[in-house]
Design an enzyme around this catalytic site. Structure first.
Site, PDB file in Angstrom:
ATOM      1  N   CYS A 111       0.858  -1.173   0.000  1.00 51.78           N
ATOM      2  CA  CYS A 111       0.000   0.000   0.000  1.00 51.78           C
ATOM      3  C   CYS A 111       0.896   1.225   0.000  1.00 51.78           C
ATOM      4  O   CYS A 111       2.112   1.124   0.094  1.00 51.78           O
ATOM      5  CB  CYS A 111      -0.856   0.012   1.261  1.00 51.78           C
ATOM      6  SG  CYS A 111      -1.721  -1.533   1.551  1.00 51.78           S
TER       7      CYS A 111
ATOM      8  N   ARG B 155       1.247   1.570  -5.908  1.00 56.38           N
ATOM      9  CA  ARG B 155       1.459   0.570  -4.836  1.00 56.38           C
ATOM     10  C   ARG B 155       0.166  -0.147  -4.464  1.00 56.38           C
ATOM     11  O   ARG B 155       0.175  -1.073  -3.653  1.00 56.38           O
ATOM     12  CB  ARG B 155       2.046   1.262  -3.598  1.00 56.38           C
ATOM     13  CG  ARG B 155       3.322   2.037  -3.865  1.00 56.38           C
ATOM     14  CD  ARG B 155       3.794   2.747  -2.622  1.00 56.38           C
ATOM     15  NE  ARG B 155       4.084   1.812  -1.564  1.00 56.38           N
ATOM     16  CZ  ARG B 155       5.239   1.154  -1.464  1.00 56.38           C
ATOM     17  NH1 ARG B 155       6.182   1.334  -2.365  1.00 56.38           N
ATOM     18  NH2 ARG B 155       5.451   0.297  -0.502  1.00 56.38           N
TER      19      ARG B 155
ATOM     20  N   TRP C 167      -3.727  -1.932  -1.249  1.00 56.71           N
ATOM     21  CA  TRP C 167      -3.721  -3.182  -2.019  1.00 56.71           C
ATOM     22  C   TRP C 167      -4.065  -4.243  -0.992  1.00 56.71           C
ATOM     23  O   TRP C 167      -3.283  -4.496  -0.073  1.00 56.71           O
ATOM     24  CB  TRP C 167      -2.349  -3.447  -2.636  1.00 56.71           C
ATOM     25  CG  TRP C 167      -2.263  -4.734  -3.392  1.00 56.71           C
ATOM     26  CD1 TRP C 167      -2.809  -5.002  -4.626  1.00 56.71           C
ATOM     27  CD2 TRP C 167      -1.622  -5.945  -2.983  1.00 56.71           C
ATOM     28  NE1 TRP C 167      -2.523  -6.288  -5.001  1.00 56.71           N
ATOM     29  CE2 TRP C 167      -1.808  -6.894  -4.008  1.00 56.71           C
ATOM     30  CE3 TRP C 167      -0.902  -6.313  -1.848  1.00 56.71           C
ATOM     31  CZ2 TRP C 167      -1.293  -8.190  -3.944  1.00 56.71           C
ATOM     32  CZ3 TRP C 167      -0.378  -7.592  -1.773  1.00 56.71           C
ATOM     33  CH2 TRP C 167      -0.591  -8.526  -2.812  1.00 56.71           C
TER      34      TRP C 167
ATOM     35  N   ASN D 195       1.273   0.114   5.928  1.00 57.51           N
ATOM     36  CA  ASN D 195       1.679  -0.673   4.766  1.00 57.51           C
ATOM     37  C   ASN D 195       2.467  -1.856   5.311  1.00 57.51           C
ATOM     38  O   ASN D 195       3.432  -1.672   6.046  1.00 57.51           O
ATOM     39  CB  ASN D 195       2.548   0.145   3.820  1.00 57.51           C
ATOM     40  CG  ASN D 195       3.138  -0.743   2.712  1.00 57.51           C
ATOM     41  OD1 ASN D 195       2.496  -1.706   2.290  1.00 57.51           O
ATOM     42  ND2 ASN D 195       4.355  -0.448   2.284  1.00 57.51           N
ATOM     43  N   GLY D 196       2.054  -3.071   4.963  1.00 56.56           N
ATOM     44  CA  GLY D 196       2.768  -4.263   5.422  1.00 56.56           C
ATOM     45  C   GLY D 196       1.773  -5.349   5.794  1.00 56.56           C
ATOM     46  O   GLY D 196       0.586  -5.251   5.526  1.00 56.56           O
TER      47      GLY D 196
ATOM     48  N   GLU E 127       7.565 -14.705 -20.325  1.00 56.87           N
ATOM     49  CA  GLU E 127       7.249 -13.287 -20.096  1.00 56.87           C
ATOM     50  C   GLU E 127       6.003 -12.888 -20.864  1.00 56.87           C
ATOM     51  O   GLU E 127       5.132 -12.184 -20.346  1.00 56.87           O
ATOM     52  CB  GLU E 127       8.445 -12.419 -20.471  1.00 56.87           C
ATOM     53  CG  GLU E 127       8.197 -10.927 -20.387  1.00 56.87           C
ATOM     54  CD  GLU E 127       7.725 -10.450 -18.999  1.00 56.87           C
ATOM     55  OE1 GLU E 127       7.834 -11.206 -18.012  1.00 56.87           O
ATOM     56  OE2 GLU E 127       7.213  -9.327 -18.921  1.00 56.87           O
TER      57      GLU E 127
ATOM     58  N   LYS F   4       2.529 -11.323 -19.199  1.00 50.59           N
ATOM     59  CA  LYS F   4       1.923 -10.062 -19.672  1.00 50.59           C
ATOM     60  C   LYS F   4       0.449 -10.261 -19.963  1.00 50.59           C
ATOM     61  O   LYS F   4      -0.407  -9.493 -19.545  1.00 50.59           O
ATOM     62  CB  LYS F   4       2.611  -9.590 -20.961  1.00 50.59           C
ATOM     63  CG  LYS F   4       3.940  -8.912 -20.812  1.00 50.59           C
ATOM     64  CD  LYS F   4       3.933  -7.605 -20.099  1.00 50.59           C
ATOM     65  CE  LYS F   4       4.103  -7.660 -18.624  1.00 50.59           C
ATOM     66  NZ  LYS F   4       5.144  -8.205 -17.896  1.00 50.59           N
TER      67      LYS F   4
ATOM     68  N   GLU G 106      -1.718 -10.965 -16.710  1.00 49.25           N
ATOM     69  CA  GLU G 106      -1.892  -9.907 -15.701  1.00 49.25           C
ATOM     70  C   GLU G 106      -2.730  -8.744 -16.189  1.00 49.25           C
ATOM     71  O   GLU G 106      -3.288  -8.019 -15.368  1.00 49.25           O
ATOM     72  CB  GLU G 106      -0.552  -9.433 -15.162  1.00 49.25           C
ATOM     73  CG  GLU G 106       0.357  -8.739 -16.126  1.00 49.25           C
ATOM     74  CD  GLU G 106       1.630  -8.268 -15.420  1.00 49.25           C
ATOM     75  OE1 GLU G 106       1.569  -7.886 -14.253  1.00 49.25           O
ATOM     76  OE2 GLU G 106       2.691  -8.277 -16.063  1.00 49.25           O
TER      77      GLU G 106
ATOM     78  N   HIS H 242       4.465 -33.949 -23.660  1.00 50.76           N
ATOM     79  CA  HIS H 242       4.544 -34.810 -22.465  1.00 50.76           C
ATOM     80  C   HIS H 242       3.393 -34.550 -21.508  1.00 50.76           C
ATOM     81  O   HIS H 242       3.553 -34.656 -20.295  1.00 50.76           O
ATOM     82  CB  HIS H 242       5.895 -34.589 -21.768  1.00 50.76           C
ATOM     83  CG  HIS H 242       7.053 -34.969 -22.628  1.00 50.76           C
ATOM     84  ND1 HIS H 242       7.345 -36.278 -22.965  1.00 50.76           N
ATOM     85  CD2 HIS H 242       7.960 -34.212 -23.284  1.00 50.76           C
ATOM     86  CE1 HIS H 242       8.399 -36.320 -23.752  1.00 50.76           C
ATOM     87  NE2 HIS H 242       8.805 -35.063 -23.969  1.00 50.76           N
TER      88      HIS H 242
ATOM     89  N   LYS I 106       2.174  -2.144  -8.594  1.00 53.88           N
ATOM     90  CA  LYS I 106       3.447  -2.040  -9.316  1.00 53.88           C
ATOM     91  C   LYS I 106       4.625  -2.524  -8.473  1.00 53.88           C
ATOM     92  O   LYS I 106       5.592  -3.039  -8.991  1.00 53.88           O
ATOM     93  CB  LYS I 106       3.691  -0.582  -9.724  1.00 53.88           C
ATOM     94  CG  LYS I 106       4.920  -0.367 -10.591  1.00 53.88           C
ATOM     95  CD  LYS I 106       4.794  -1.063 -11.909  1.00 53.88           C
ATOM     96  CE  LYS I 106       6.001  -0.866 -12.791  1.00 53.88           C
ATOM     97  NZ  LYS I 106       5.952  -1.705 -14.007  1.00 53.88           N
TER      98      LYS I 106
HETATM   99  C1  AGP Z   1       5.371  -7.703 -14.122  1.00 60.55           C
HETATM  100  O1  AGP Z   1       4.598  -7.218 -15.216  1.00 60.55           O
HETATM  101  C2  AGP Z   1       4.663  -7.549 -12.832  1.00 60.55           C
HETATM  102  N1  AGP Z   1       4.280  -6.204 -12.616  1.00 60.55           N
HETATM  103  C3  AGP Z   1       5.418  -8.191 -11.689  1.00 60.55           C
HETATM  104  O2  AGP Z   1       5.626  -9.549 -12.006  1.00 60.55           O
HETATM  105  C4  AGP Z   1       6.802  -7.600 -11.360  1.00 60.55           C
HETATM  106  O3  AGP Z   1       7.720  -7.892 -12.375  1.00 60.55           O
HETATM  107  C5  AGP Z   1       7.304  -8.239 -10.054  1.00 60.55           C
HETATM  108  O4  AGP Z   1       6.399  -7.908  -9.026  1.00 60.55           O
HETATM  109  C6  AGP Z   1       8.716  -7.800  -9.664  1.00 60.55           C
HETATM  110  O5  AGP Z   1       8.701  -6.409  -9.444  1.00 60.55           O
HETATM  111  P1  AGP Z   1      10.136  -5.675  -9.316  1.00 60.55           P
HETATM  112  O6  AGP Z   1      10.813  -5.839 -10.653  1.00 60.55           O
HETATM  113  O7  AGP Z   1       9.801  -4.261  -8.975  1.00 60.55           O
HETATM  114  O8  AGP Z   1      10.901  -6.381  -8.224  1.00 60.55           O
END
Ligand code: AGP
Length: 589
Positions: free
Chosen positions: A2, A27, A71, A95-96, A462, A466, A469, A485, A584
């Site tokens: 958060c 956040r 969050w 936050n935590g 990757e 993408k 998410e 397999h 993020k």
């Molecule tokens: C990637 O699109 C995501 N937002 C997420 O997997 C991100 O890469 C991951 O949380 C790691 O974040 P960071 O690179 O800030 O450590």
């Protein structure tokens, strides 16, 4: 994770708090709230949804307050679970994660205390209130409550009638700042950036008291302590998507520049100590999460191919509890866009405790990871607003591939150049002009597979993340040779497949997988630099990439995958910049 803010000063607090929360929305953004003190009286407003829902509160009275954008960890995203949380005269934002919240709450309830939310944070408000009633000293009450907590926290706490904010930090980032216009608390520097202010980065176990006299810092024993002063520059301009509808689309367009800006010149004196360590390095360990983990996999492929250095890539949340074996002369690379990911920080700390030197590859200067590391190789992707990592991934690859090449050089081996990659990325963007036309095949998909071998598999992982998410479609990145397999059983005409074939030595093998899925009715989309494959009859559509060093191809092949995810997200009515349930920077474990 958060975002928390606090302000005490001469200006109306509401706009300061809400502006700060808007800068911290990356956040978390499922609910938000502020508490304001006016003439000693507390008023709290909270709303489900984005910080924008608080716009009405900008005119509220008060020159002291705290705020929060959430969050959800404990308790659904709704108004009753939104912060700030109150108990008696105490009001706090957190936050935590308080891991022993359940037992603490049970003890409070056994004393007849009623709770109004399902959150762990409210437990802290109850503990502080109980101690505050006894001792009448807010700082000591916060310290006493913090001593009962297990887990992570960054708190900003008010007591009704008192003109002060007390802060505490343990495993969640928190900075405090002072300037001519008042004193501030925030989860990161961006929220308080302004000319003439000075920030102080709290360390784990620290407390702070903010008053009209300024900022006081204390260690865990409440002894005054000094922390690194960070002079703040001019306020960062609010990020602007410019001509683009979303930040994510803008940031994909910035990939070539991000790559250009991030390729490090390791011959510079500032990297001489790192290069000495590289020459002695026998093993590489990479720790990261999510997209950063995928860039670590790409690095492994390149480092082992060119430098023949054994490279282990670990998901940080696994590494931190695996009691890892760290041989002498191991260099651990922690990759993190934000530099604040709790799992990555913990893994990096553990690697150091086990004797490894630590290199940070991160996009945020002054982040917790940069302060932990022995060496820093920054990416220069620029601020990335979209929750889904795009340009930061390409920038990480630019740094990591340069590191792999430098490792090879140090061992007298071939070291391919990265020089042309920014231009090739530009060319790739041009060639992806029709990716949006693929969308109809994906909108109704039951699931989507991304296939590849070698470096292509890393890019496939990757690409799958993408899509998941930001479209919420089930998807899997998979080794092309492994499909037969078992997982091939899932493939039919409702499971489009994206195949990557960028290494000539493996491309024909990947095409075997293409034939297998095509035979089961799956529409196939191919990403390749090879003309002969580009025209394969099994392929519904494809992108012809420019040629590059195969081991470096993910830096290009991921671009169509980023665009595909973006277009499918839009087609499904999602918000590609702020997808549900995500944030993020994940500063909790
Ligand atoms: C990637 O699109 C995501 N937002 C997420 O997997 C991100 O890469 C991951 O949380 C790691 O974040 P960071 O690179 O800030 O450590």
């Amino acid at each position: 994770m958060c975002g928390i803010v606090g302000y005490l000063g001469t200006a109306p607090a509401a706009p300061v708090l809400i502006d700060g929360l808007e800068k911290l929305e990356y956040r978390g953004y499922d609910s938000a709230g502020i508490a304001l003190m006016s003439e000693g009286k507390l008023a709290v407003v909270r709303r489900k949804g984005r910080v924008a829902e608080l716009a009405f509160a900008r005119t509220m009275q008060g020159d002291l307050g705290i705020g929060h954008t959430r969050w959800a960890t404990h308790g659904a995203p709704c108004e009753r679970n939104a912060h700030p949380h109150r108990c008696g005269k105490i009001c706090l934002v957190h936050n935590g994660i308080i891991e022993n919240a359940a037992s603490l709450r049970a003890a409070c309830e056994a004393r007849g205390e009623a709770f109004s939310s399902d959150t762990d944070s409210e437990v802290a408000a109850h503990l502080i209130d109980g101690l505050y009633r006894k001792e009448g000293d807010l700082l000591r009450a916060v310290k006493g409550a913090a001593g009962q907590l297990v887990g992570s926290y960054a708190f900003a706490v008010l007591a009704e009638g008192e003109r002060q904010i007390v802060c505490a930090r343990m495993h969640s980032p928190l900075i405090v700042a002072e300037g001519a216009d008042g004193v501030f608390a925030a989860s990161d520097l961006a929220a308080v950036q302004a000319e003439g202010r000075t920030a102080y980065v709290l360390e784990d176990g620290d407390f702070a008291r903010l008053t009209d006299g300024g900022v006081e810092l204390f260690d865990g024993a409440l002894s005054p302590v000094a922390r690194e002063a960070v002079p703040l520059g001019c306020e960062e301009p609010a990020p602007d998507a410019g001509a683009f509808r979303h930040f994510m689309r803008k940031e994909i367009d910035e990939v070539p520049q991000a790559v250009q800006n991030s390729i490090p010149d390791l011959s510079k004196p500032e990297f001489s100590d790192l290069c000495k360590v590289l020459c002695q390095t026998q093993y590489l360990h990479i720790v990261a999460c999510g997209t950063a983990y995928h860039s670590g996999l790409c690095m492994k492929h390149a480092a082992e191919l060119f430098a023949r250095v054994p490279t282990q890539v670990s998901i940080a949340s696994e590494y931190r509890y695996a009691d890892p074996i760290v041989p002498p002369r191991t260099l651990t690379i922690a990759v993190s866009q934000s530099g604040e990911t709790a799992d990555t920080l913990a893994a990096a700390q553990l690697a150091k405790e086990k004797g490894s030197r630590l290199l940070a590859v991160t996009n945020v200067a002054h982040s917790s990871l940069t302060r932990l590391a022995d060496f820093v190789l920054p990416t220069h992707a620029g601020r990335e607003v979209g929750v889904a990592a795009t340009k930061s991934f390409n920038a990480q690859l630019a740094v990591l591939y340069a590191l792999a090449a430098r490792l090879a050089l140090a061992r007298g081996r071939r070291a391919p150049t990265l020089a042309g990659l920014p231009t090739l990325a530009e060319e790739t963007l041009v060639r992806c002009g029709r990716i949006g036309a693929w969308t109809p095949y994906f909108q109704g998909a039951r699931s989507v597979f991304f296939l590849g071998r070698g470096a292509d598999r890393c890019a496939a992982l990757e690409g799958s993340l993408k899509l998941k998410e930001i479209s919420y479609l089930p998807s899997e990145g998979y080794a092309a040779g492994e499909l037969k397999h078992g997982t091939l059983a899932l493939v039919d005409n409702a499971t489009p497949v994206v195949a990557l074939a960028c290494d000539r030595a493996l491309a024909d093998k990947t095409m075997n997988a293409v034939h297998e899925v095509y035979a089961r009715g799956a529409p196939v989309f191919l990403v390749t630099p090879f003309e002969e494959l580009y025209h394969a009859r099994e392929v519904t559509a494809s992108v012809l990439l420019p040629r590059c060093e195969p081991a470096f191809s993910p830096i290009l092949s991921v671009i169509p995958l980023q665009l595909l995810a973006y277009h499918v997200s839009l087609a499904l009515g999602r918000d590609p910049d702020k997808p549900r349930n995500l944030a993020k920077s994940v500063t909790v474990e």
